[in-house]
Design an enzyme around this catalytic site. Structure first.
Site, PDB file in Angstrom:
ATOM      1  N   ASP A   1       5.495  38.636  54.078  1.00 43.53           N
ATOM      2  CA  ASP A   1       4.317  39.217  53.451  1.00 43.53           C
ATOM      3  C   ASP A   1       4.664  40.621  52.966  1.00 43.53           C
ATOM      4  O   ASP A   1       5.640  41.229  53.414  1.00 43.53           O
ATOM      5  CB  ASP A   1       3.160  39.273  54.458  1.00 43.53           C
ATOM      6  CG  ASP A   1       1.799  39.279  53.795  1.00 43.53           C
ATOM      7  OD1 ASP A   1       1.741  39.376  52.554  1.00 43.53           O
ATOM      8  OD2 ASP A   1       0.795  39.187  54.518  1.00 43.53           O
TER       9      ASP A   1
ATOM     10  N   CYS B   1      -4.943  29.882  53.642  1.00 44.88           N
ATOM     11  CA  CYS B   1      -5.345  30.780  54.735  1.00 44.88           C
ATOM     12  C   CYS B   1      -6.657  31.495  54.415  1.00 44.88           C
ATOM     13  O   CYS B   1      -7.102  31.558  53.275  1.00 44.88           O
ATOM     14  CB  CYS B   1      -4.239  31.802  54.993  1.00 44.88           C
ATOM     15  SG  CYS B   1      -4.433  32.689  56.564  1.00 44.88           S
TER      16      CYS B   1
END
Length: 241
Positions: A139, A11
């Protein structure tokens, strides 16, 4: 029993060379941050330009934070084959509105508190609330949005979650195998997502990836998969004579 192959997303890509490096190393997905406040931010036009380099069967993912629904839809339409990743305060209804509804797929980020407080996050309920999401991305909950390279305590997550999970936040080539070992049996399937853990060292390098680190990260994931398959196929000592 053998476990599914762990899928990998790289990412926060901002350069052609890094997209090419992720593809060459064997990534399954690449992520582009469409959150203007992020140091890794790109525009939808730039994301489309970078994603145009992808070969078939590698998925572009667009990360949004509290973005207007029409803007999300327009961005997804611009990047062929893209799915959304929501990292803000988006409700289930807002996620649906921002993806068509049903026209585009999406992942929903769950922000897990750091330390012992992580045990209080009800991931089972969260996954149920966002049952239309293709996956729940895990996360660390830090100030602002995004994990900031921090890892939460993976061992505090529930033993069984009825969802596809994506482990993110503080992953590196050195620790990703531990995350896979701890979480892969707790969900339908497990994927991993890395950004800062494969970036060039030093200040001012957010969004600039290190090709060697990308290769090391993907090699570590594949080694973890191989070890898991080996462990699963080994005979149970309790049945030996």
């Amino acid at each position: 029993m053998t476990h599914p192959r762990t899928r990998i997303k790289i990412c926060g890509l901002t350069r052609e060379a890094d997209v090419d490096a992720a593809v060459e190393a064997g990534a399954d997905a690449v992520g582009f941050v469409l959150y203007p406040a992020s140091p890794r931010a790109v525009t939808a036009a730039r994301a489309a330009e970078l994603a145009s380099r992808l070969p078939p069967f590698i998925t572009p993912v667009l990360l949004f934070v509290n973005e207007d629904a029409l803007e999300v839809i327009a961005s997804l339409a611009r990047v062929k084959g893209a799915i959304a990743q929501f990292h803000g305060e988006e409700s289930p209804e807002q996620c649906e509105e921002s993806t068509g509804p049903g026209r585009f797929r999406y992942m929903r980020a769950a922000r897990i508190p750091l330390g012992a407080a992580g045990a209080g996050f009800d991931l089972v309920k969260y996954a149920s609330d966002y049952s239309h999401a293709q996956a729940i991305l895990l996360d660390a909950h830090v100030e602002g949005y995004g994990g900031g390279g921090k890892a939460f305590d993976w061992s505090l997550l529930p033993p069984a979650v009825d969802a596809h999970l994506v482990l993110s936040g503080g992953l590196t080539p050195a620790n990703v195998s531990d995350g896979i070992r701890i979480l892969r049996t707790r969900c339908k399937t497990l994927s991993v997502d890395v950004s800062s853990g494969v970036e060039i060292d030093g200040p001012g390098n957010k969004g600039l990836k290190d090709t060697a680190k990308i290769r090391q990260f993907i090699a570590a994931v594949r080694a973890a998969d191989a070890a898991s398959t080996s462990d699963a196929s080994a005979p149970d000592a309790s049945f030996s004579s």
